[in-house]
Design an enzyme around this catalytic site. Sequence first.
Site, short mmCIF file in Angstrom:
data_model
loop_
_atom_site.label_atom_id
_atom_site.label_comp_id
_atom_site.label_asym_id
_atom_site.label_seq_id
_atom_site.Cartn_x
_atom_site.Cartn_y
_atom_site.Cartn_z
N CYS A 62 49.79 83.78 -126.11
CA CYS A 62 48.91 82.80 -125.48
C CYS A 62 48.25 83.52 -124.31
O CYS A 62 48.04 84.73 -124.38
CB CYS A 62 49.67 81.54 -125.06
SG CYS A 62 50.92 81.81 -123.78
N ARG A 63 47.93 82.83 -123.22
CA ARG A 63 47.26 83.51 -122.11
C ARG A 63 48.24 84.37 -121.33
O ARG A 63 47.98 85.54 -121.09
CB ARG A 63 46.56 82.51 -121.20
CG ARG A 63 45.79 83.21 -120.08
CD ARG A 63 44.81 82.29 -119.37
NE ARG A 63 45.30 80.95 -119.22
CZ ARG A 63 45.78 80.45 -118.08
NH1 ARG A 63 45.82 81.17 -117.00
NH2 ARG A 63 46.20 79.20 -118.03
#
Length: 110
Positions: A62-63
């Site tokens: 994800c981020r």
Amino acid sequence: MSAASIPVVEVNAVPEDGYLLDVREDDEWRAGHAPGAVHIPLGELARRAGEIPRDAQVYVVCRVGGRSAQAVQVLNEAGWRTANVAGGMSAWALAGRPMVSEDGRSPVVV
């Protein structure tokens, strides 16, 4: 499975031909992602889990690592072999790993 037992892999340990699952939102994906990654936003994971191979190691990103850790926990409890990519796409970009965008602009992590 506790957070302490979630498998983690460093960005440079993800093989170029590895199955990389990106669980970020659509706008994050469009701005920049790894080439060859598969995009299934975390909110769609339960409905779309059948698209993820069970016979391969899956690297989840994800981020920065929070949402992917949730995905890893759920998938591993359901029988997949997954690992959280440490630092997410932020670490991926910092490590100089390849990225592409969906809008033709220079890829960025948002």
